[in-house]
Design a protein around this motif. Sequence first.
Motif, short mmCIF file in Angstrom:
data_model
loop_
_atom_site.label_atom_id
_atom_site.label_comp_id
_atom_site.label_asym_id
_atom_site.label_seq_id
_atom_site.Cartn_x
_atom_site.Cartn_y
_atom_site.Cartn_z
N ARG A 1 0.35 -2.55 0.35
CA ARG A 1 -0.26 -2.64 -0.66
C ARG A 1 -1.65 -2.20 -0.32
O ARG A 1 -2.12 -1.29 -0.95
N LEU A 2 -2.21 -2.61 0.69
CA LEU A 2 -3.43 -2.12 1.14
C LEU A 2 -3.45 -0.61 1.39
O LEU A 2 -4.40 0.21 1.37
N SER A 3 -2.47 -0.27 2.23
CA SER A 3 -2.11 0.80 2.47
C SER A 3 -2.04 2.11 1.46
O SER A 3 -2.60 3.09 1.30
N ARG A 4 -1.44 1.61 0.51
CA ARG A 4 -1.15 2.30 -0.84
C ARG A 4 -2.61 2.59 -1.70
O ARG A 4 -3.04 3.56 -2.13
N LEU A 5 -3.38 1.36 -1.39
CA LEU A 5 -4.81 1.27 -2.12
C LEU A 5 -5.56 2.44 -1.51
O LEU A 5 -6.35 3.00 -1.86
N HIS A 6 -5.51 2.13 0.03
CA HIS A 6 -6.41 3.02 0.74
C HIS A 6 -5.91 4.59 0.52
O HIS A 6 -6.75 5.53 0.17
N HIS A 7 -4.83 4.89 0.29
CA HIS A 7 -4.29 6.41 -0.01
C HIS A 7 -4.75 6.69 -1.49
O HIS A 7 -5.19 7.93 -1.53
#
Length: 420
Positions: free
Chosen positions: A260-266
């Motif tokens: 989820r953090l990776s998607r948010l970062h993206h």
Amino acid sequence: MKLLTKTTLYFIILMLPVFAAGAFYLFHQFNKEIKHETDEELVNDHLEWLRYLDTASVNNPIFRFQTQEFRLIPTHQPVQQKFKLKGVALYQETEDTYAPFRELSQVINLHGQHYQMILRKSMIEKDDLLKNIITVMLLAFGGLLLFVVLSNWFISRQIWRPFYRSLDKIQQLQLNKMETLRFAPASTYEFNQLNKTLNQMTHRIHQDYINIKELTEDAAHEMQTPLAIAQSKLELLLQDENLSGEQLKNIGQAGEELQRLSRLHHNLLLLAKIENQQFPVTLQTDLCQVLTQYLSLFEELVHEKELTIETSLVPVARWPLHPALADILISNLLGNAIKYNYPGGRIHLSLTDKTFRIANTSHLPEIPPANVFQRFRKNNPVYTNSNGLGLAIVKKIGDSYAIHITYQYLDNLHIFTASR
């Protein structure tokens, strides 16, 4: 209304009363002078007639001669010491109309008898002359006004040309091309100062843009690596057979949060890139082709939820969007319509050259209009797996490419419309 048009219009509005007042004043003065000259002629004729009548005998035919211009009529009125001048209108039988005359009248004493002497002079020719003069004056005034207005318009247009050139450059401004933008010096001091200020401002904006772009690129590079390492470490831990069920559960939750953090970062990086206009439009994208592609990709999800999809699509719908952003726009809206739909629900898709509309059923209530496109707004527990940026990205794409994105809740349907 353009500034040049407005100043020209105001100039005309101010000048017309001035020219009208000037024309009226000149007409009044000419008319007054013509009457004065005619009255002087009548007074001179009156003196000549008095001298002649003093020497004429009573039997002279002049005492029985009467015309429109001269009359000598016996009267019982008292002698008048001063003659009277006035304007009269007399009937002209040949033209069947009334004509203007100036009239001098006086009661005089001739050979012991009172006579009323009337002298008249026609004003027809003088009126025609006055009309011709007024016509010439009006034509001259009209031509002068037209010349002044056109001269003012051409001069103002030439003076304001540097301003419009600078305005045109500002309207076509793009952040990624600002480095080559230069506002040329102008001969007018104020415009030259404006162009200098614009050059300084665009230079600062371009430097800020470069700094933000470098920051987002560095953040994308630096943050992605530790996220990938952490994710891989968690996956290795999951393969350890000595872990308890509680530990496996905790590791799985940590992995989900990292994803989820990776998607948010993206998504945050994507928003920054859209705001910085890093997706220039070189060719228009066929939105119908993109929509058809994602319908095919989401086919398994649609089949799994037993959703009914109704479509009304034009064969080709070219929109001014970068291909990557067109994919994001369609995938986010279509993905939400599938994700938050209930089993056996409906999705209606409508696409034209100007409008894209997607409506879906859902058990979720209406999204508050103030929050629908806000970042990180989640008003229902069902959104816990969402980072709250999908619709914000859709809205930002629309704002950046002159596409109007709206939401409404009608007949238990969540409806999103994109129009240009």
